[in-house]
Design an enzyme around this catalytic site. Structure first.
Site, PDB file in Angstrom:
ATOM      1  N   ILE A   1      25.234 -23.322  -2.250  1.00  0.00           N
ATOM      2  CA  ILE A   1      26.265 -24.265  -2.183  1.00  0.00           C
ATOM      3  C   ILE A   1      27.482 -23.566  -3.417  1.00  0.00           C
ATOM      4  O   ILE A   1      28.445 -23.393  -3.143  1.00  0.00           O
ATOM      5  CB  ILE A   1      26.048 -25.474  -2.896  1.00  0.00           C
ATOM      6  CG1 ILE A   1      25.147 -26.283  -2.147  1.00  0.00           C
ATOM      7  CG2 ILE A   1      27.688 -26.338  -3.173  1.00  0.00           C
ATOM      8  CD1 ILE A   1      25.616 -26.793  -0.543  1.00  0.00           C
TER       9      ILE A   1
ATOM     10  N   ARG B   1      16.261 -23.256  -1.445  1.00  0.00           N
ATOM     11  CA  ARG B   1      17.356 -23.382  -1.832  1.00  0.00           C
ATOM     12  C   ARG B   1      18.489 -23.600  -0.596  1.00  0.00           C
ATOM     13  O   ARG B   1      18.433 -23.179   0.462  1.00  0.00           O
ATOM     14  CB  ARG B   1      18.001 -22.019  -2.452  1.00  0.00           C
ATOM     15  CG  ARG B   1      19.450 -21.960  -2.609  1.00  0.00           C
ATOM     16  CD  ARG B   1      19.795 -20.488  -3.484  1.00  0.00           C
ATOM     17  NE  ARG B   1      21.125 -20.554  -3.936  1.00  0.00           N
ATOM     18  CZ  ARG B   1      22.040 -19.582  -3.937  1.00  0.00           C
ATOM     19  NH1 ARG B   1      21.644 -18.516  -3.352  1.00  0.00           N
ATOM     20  NH2 ARG B   1      23.218 -19.734  -4.459  1.00  0.00           N
ATOM     21  N   LEU B   2      19.208 -24.573  -1.023  1.00  0.00           N
ATOM     22  CA  LEU B   2      20.337 -24.778  -0.187  1.00  0.00           C
ATOM     23  C   LEU B   2      21.597 -24.182  -0.861  1.00  0.00           C
ATOM     24  O   LEU B   2      22.174 -24.686  -2.016  1.00  0.00           O
ATOM     25  CB  LEU B   2      20.880 -26.193  -0.027  1.00  0.00           C
ATOM     26  CG  LEU B   2      21.809 -26.729   0.949  1.00  0.00           C
ATOM     27  CD1 LEU B   2      21.538 -26.341   2.460  1.00  0.00           C
ATOM     28  CD2 LEU B   2      22.195 -28.297   0.733  1.00  0.00           C
TER      29      LEU B   2
ATOM     30  N   ASP C   1      26.004 -22.510 -11.347  1.00  0.00           N
ATOM     31  CA  ASP C   1      25.754 -23.656 -12.402  1.00  0.00           C
ATOM     32  C   ASP C   1      24.391 -23.687 -13.218  1.00  0.00           C
ATOM     33  O   ASP C   1      24.394 -24.005 -14.109  1.00  0.00           O
ATOM     34  CB  ASP C   1      26.212 -25.007 -12.041  1.00  0.00           C
ATOM     35  CG  ASP C   1      25.539 -25.401 -10.605  1.00  0.00           C
ATOM     36  OD1 ASP C   1      24.923 -24.527 -10.069  1.00  0.00           O
ATOM     37  OD2 ASP C   1      25.458 -26.465 -10.157  1.00  0.00           O
TER      38      ASP C   1
ATOM     39  N   ASN D   1      17.243 -28.237  -9.125  1.00  0.00           N
ATOM     40  CA  ASN D   1      17.960 -29.125  -8.066  1.00  0.00           C
ATOM     41  C   ASN D   1      19.134 -29.821  -8.288  1.00  0.00           C
ATOM     42  O   ASN D   1      18.943 -30.930  -9.197  1.00  0.00           O
ATOM     43  CB  ASN D   1      16.746 -30.088  -7.148  1.00  0.00           C
ATOM     44  CG  ASN D   1      17.394 -30.764  -6.243  1.00  0.00           C
ATOM     45  OD1 ASN D   1      18.158 -30.639  -5.436  1.00  0.00           O
ATOM     46  ND2 ASN D   1      16.850 -31.987  -6.053  1.00  0.00           N
ATOM     47  N   GLY D   2      20.313 -29.584  -7.744  1.00  0.00           N
ATOM     48  CA  GLY D   2      21.432 -30.718  -7.990  1.00  0.00           C
ATOM     49  C   GLY D   2      22.630 -29.847  -8.294  1.00  0.00           C
ATOM     50  O   GLY D   2      22.874 -28.737  -7.837  1.00  0.00           O
TER      51      GLY D   2
ATOM     52  N   SER E   1      30.468 -39.016  -1.139  1.00  0.00           N
ATOM     53  CA  SER E   1      30.089 -40.479  -0.535  1.00  0.00           C
ATOM     54  C   SER E   1      30.930 -41.569  -1.903  1.00  0.00           C
ATOM     55  O   SER E   1      31.119 -41.071  -2.841  1.00  0.00           O
ATOM     56  CB  SER E   1      28.863 -40.792  -0.115  1.00  0.00           C
ATOM     57  OG  SER E   1      28.030 -41.053  -1.503  1.00  0.00           O
TER      58      SER E   1
ATOM     59  N   CYS F   1      18.518 -28.653  -3.538  1.00  0.00           N
ATOM     60  CA  CYS F   1      17.444 -27.642  -3.325  1.00  0.00           C
ATOM     61  C   CYS F   1      16.117 -28.521  -3.477  1.00  0.00           C
ATOM     62  O   CYS F   1      16.155 -29.799  -3.551  1.00  0.00           O
ATOM     63  CB  CYS F   1      17.641 -26.448  -4.538  1.00  0.00           C
ATOM     64  SG  CYS F   1      18.761 -25.658  -4.223  1.00  0.00           S
TER      65      CYS F   1
END
Length: 574
Positions: free
Chosen positions: A51, A48-49, A95, A73-74, A353, A2
C-alpha cells in the site's frame, strides 16, 4: 495491510519450515510479497499487501544497525509528520520504518506517540527481547501461544499459529460461554485455551523468559460538556483531519457506502479532496439501502458500484466463514460484509468505512433509547466503583443465551466486563460497547472479511485524536429522546442530501429468522444439530440441542454456527 508471524526459541533457524507454514496459512492477508529472517533466538515472518512505498517496504525490515527487525501489519496515519520529528537515517519511504525510528529513540515507551491501526513485533537482538503491540481499538489482530517445547509463537491469525504444528488446540470453555452469550468471543480471549489474543491497547514484552502484558492506553474519562456549536466545529475539523490522513496511499482508495450517516459523512469529506469509487451492498425488498447510497454517490460525484444480495449456497458460505474467522462467529452481517469485500477487492486494495461511529456517537438507538428512561438516564445512586444499573441493563440487553441457560449447560459462568469510569448513565453503555462489541465483533468481522480478499479497510472515526475527543464528550451531546448522533448531524447535515438527514440507524445484515426457515438451512440444521455423532453433543446437553434445532431465531443460529465450527476445528472435546 499484511500478516505477521514469528517464533522465539533457541536455534530459531530450525523453525523456518514452521514459519513458512505460518506464512502460507495467512498469505491471503498479503498476496503481494513474502519475507522471513532467522536470528539465533527468533525468526520473523511477513506476508505483504503493498500500500505504502511499493518498492521499498518489504519486511521484515531492519534498523540501521541491523540488530533489530520488525514485522508489521497496519497503517501509521500521519507518518510523514512523525518522520520530520525523528532524527533517524531513514532508508525507505514506508511507515514501517517510522516504528523502528520511534523504538530507536524511545524504546518500549514509544507507543503513546504511535497513531494508526497496527499490530507489530520487533525483535531486538542485542537485548534478546521481543516487543509486540496492538492498536488502541483492536483494528488489527495479534495472537500468541506457548508451544509444546516452550516456544513462543505469534501471528495475525489463529490458523497461522495452528499451522506451525507447535501448539495443541484445546477448547476454552470460558470462551464457549462468552460466545453463547454474545455471539462472538471476547477481545482478549480465543476459543482455544492454548492460544491468547493480545488485548487492544496493550503491549507484550518477552525477555529473559519473562512475559509481560501491559496496557499503554485506556479510554479517556468523560469530561464536562462543551456547547453544541463548539463541539460540532471541533468534530468537523477532526473528521477532516482523519480523512486526509487516511487517504494517503500509493494505490487507489475507495469507500464502502451504505447510505447511512457515517459513510455519507466520510464520502462528503473526501469529495473535495479526490474523486472516489464507492461500493454498496443491496439487500432484497424494502430493507435495501441502495436508494440512499445512490443519492449520496450522485450528490458527491463518486464512481458508484453496487452488488445485490445473491442466491447463496448456504453450506458453502458457512463453511467458508468458519475457515476465515477461525472461531465461532455469529454476527449475521458477516455474510454481506464478506460478499461486499470480495466485490471491492476486484477493483482496488484500500477502502474507507464508517465503522466506529455508532459506538462513539450513540448510533445504536435500538439499544440505547430505553436506557434514557427512569433511573438509568443519569447518576441515580445505583452504581459502585466497577458497575452500575445502566451497565447491568445494557449488558443484559446484549445477551442471547442467559447466564442461567449457560450454567444449565454445565459451562462456566459468563463474566461481566470492566468498563473503567462508571457514571450510571448512557456513557456506561457506550464505554461497554467501545471495549466489547466494537473490538470483538465489528472489527473482527471487517478485518477477517476484508483480509480474506487482500483488501485493507480504514476507519477514519477511529483516528485517535477524533476518537478521544468523542469519548470525552458526555452522552447528552450525542443522543436525546429518539434523536441519535446529534453532534454529527449538527456538524454535517447541511451538506448531506435531504433524504440522508432524516435517516435512523439500520442494521447491516439479513433477517436470521427468514434465513433459518429456508429449505437448505433446514437440512443444514438437522445435519449439524440433529445428528448425535456431531462433536457438539459432547459439549452441549441433548435437551438444549433439541430446542435449538427447532429454534429459527438467534439461539438456533448461534448454536448451529458453534456446531459447524467444531466440525471444522482440530480440537477435540473430552
Amino acid at each position: 495491510m499484511c500478516g505477521i508471524a514469528g517464533i522465539v526459541a533457541k536455534e530459531a533457524g530450525r523453525y523456518l519450515p514452521a514459519l513458512d507454514a505460518m506464512n502460507a496459512a495467512q498469505r491471503h492477508r498479503g498476496p503481494d510479497g513474502e519475507g522471513r529472517h532467522a536470528f539465533a533466538e527468533c525468526c520473523l515472518g511477513h506476508v505483504r499487501l503493498s500500500i505504502i512505498d511499493l518498492a521499498g517496504g518489504a519486511q521484515p525490515l531492519f534498523d540501521t544497525r541491523g540488530t533489530s527487525a520488525i514485522t508489521f501489519n497496519g497503517e501509521i496515519y500521519g507518518y510523514q509528520a512523525l518522520r520530520q520529528e525523528l532524527d533517524y537515517p531513514f532508508r525507505t519511504g514506508s511507515d514501517t520504518e517510522v516504528i523502528l525510528a520511534l523504538y530507536a529513540r524511545y524504546g518500549t515507551h514509544m507507543l503513546p506517540r504511535l497513531p494508526g491501526m497496527f499490530s507489530f513485533a520487533i525483535w531486538d537482538d542485542q537485548r534478546k527481547r521481543l516487543f509486540c503491540a496492538r492498536d488502541r481499538f483492536g483494528e488489527k489482530p495479534l495472537f500468541y501461544a506457548l508451544g509444546k517445547s516452550g516456544e513462543f509463537i505469534f501471528a495475525s491469525e489463529i490458523k497461522a499459529i495452528l499451522a506451525s504444528g507447535l501448539v495443541e488446540p484445546k477448547l476454552n470453555l470460558d470462551g464457549v460461554s462468552h460466545y453463547l452469550a454474545h455471539r462472538h468471543l471476547p477481545a482478549n480471549q480465543t476459543i482455544y485455551g492454548t492460544i491468547q489474543a493480545l488485548p487492544p491497547g496493550h503491549s507484550l514484552i518477552l525477555e529473559n523468559g519473562d512475559l509481560t502484558i501491559t496496557p499503554y492506553w485506556s479510554l479517556p474519562t468523560t469530561g464536562e460538556p462543551l456547547d453544541m456549536d463548539t463541539a460540532a466545529q471541533r468534530l468537523e475539523d477532526l473528521i477532516r483531519q482523519a480523512v486526509e490522513r487516511q487517504l494517503v496511499a500509493d494505490v487507489e482508495v475507495g469507500i464502502l457506502l451504505s447510505g447511512g450517516l457515517d459513510s455519507s459523512t466520510i464520502t462528503a469529506v473526501c469529495s473535495p479532496l479526490k474523486r472516489l469509487r464507492s461500493f454498496s451492498f443491496g439487500f432484497s425488498g424494502s430493507r435495501s439501502e441502495l436508494p440512499y447510497a445512490r443519492q449520496v454517490a450522485e450528490h458527491f460525484g463518486t464512481v458508484h458500484n453496487e452488488i445485490t444480495e445473491e442466491v447463496i449456497d448456504v453450506p458453502k458460505m458457512m463453511l467458508a466463514l468458519a475457515r476465515i474467522y477461525d472461531e465461532p462467529f455469529a454476527d449475521p452481517s458477516a455474510v454481506p460484509t464478506y460478499q461486499l469485500c470480495r466485490f471491492v477487492s476486484q477493483h482496488l486494495k484500500v477502502a474507507l468505512s464508517g465503522d466506529g461511529a455508532d459506538e462513539l456517537l450513540a448510533g445504536y438507538t435500538y439499544w440505547y433509547r430505553h436506557l434514557l428512561r427512569g433511573d438509568a438516564s443519569g447518576p441515580a445512586g445505583g452504581k459502585n466503583t466497577f458497575w452500575s444499573k445502566t451497565a447491568e441493563r445494557h449488558w443484559q440487553d446484549l445477551l442471547y443465551f442467559t447466564p442461567d441457560e449457560i450454567k444449565g449447560m454445565g459451562l462456566p459462568a459468563v463474566r461481566r466486563p470492566r468498563i473503567g469510569q462508571v457514571t450510571d448513565s448512557l456513557d456506561d453503555a457506550l464505554r461497554m460497547d467501545l471495549q466489547g462489541f466494537l473490538p470483538a465483533d465489528i472489527l473482527v468481522k471487517t478485518d477477517r472479511a476484508a483480509m480474506a480478499h487482500g483488501l485493507e479497510l480504514r476507519t477514519p472515526f477511529l483516528d485517535v485524536d477524533l476518537a478521544e475527543f468523542l469519548i470525552q464528550l458526555p452522552w447528552q451531546l450525542k443522543m436525546q429522546g429518539s434523536s441519535d448522533k446529534l453532534l454529527l448531524r449538527k456538524a454535517f447535515e447541511n451538506i448531506w442530501p435531504e433524504a440522508i438527514r432524516k435517516r435512523d440507524k439500520q442494521g447491516f445484515g439479513f433477517d436470521v429468522r427468514n434465513w433459518m426457515q429456508r429449505p437448505d438451512m433446514l437440512a443444514l440444521r438437522h445435519h449439524f444439530l440433529g445428528n448425535a455423532n456431531r462433536k457438539i453433543y459432547a459439549l452441549i446437553p441433548r435437551k438444549t440441542l433439541a430446542a435449538c434445532l427447532m429454534d429459527t431465531g438467534f439461539k438456533g443460529w448461534i448454536m448451529l454456527i458453534l456446531s459447524l465450527w467444531l466440525e471444522t476445528s482440530p480440537c477435540s472435546i473430552n
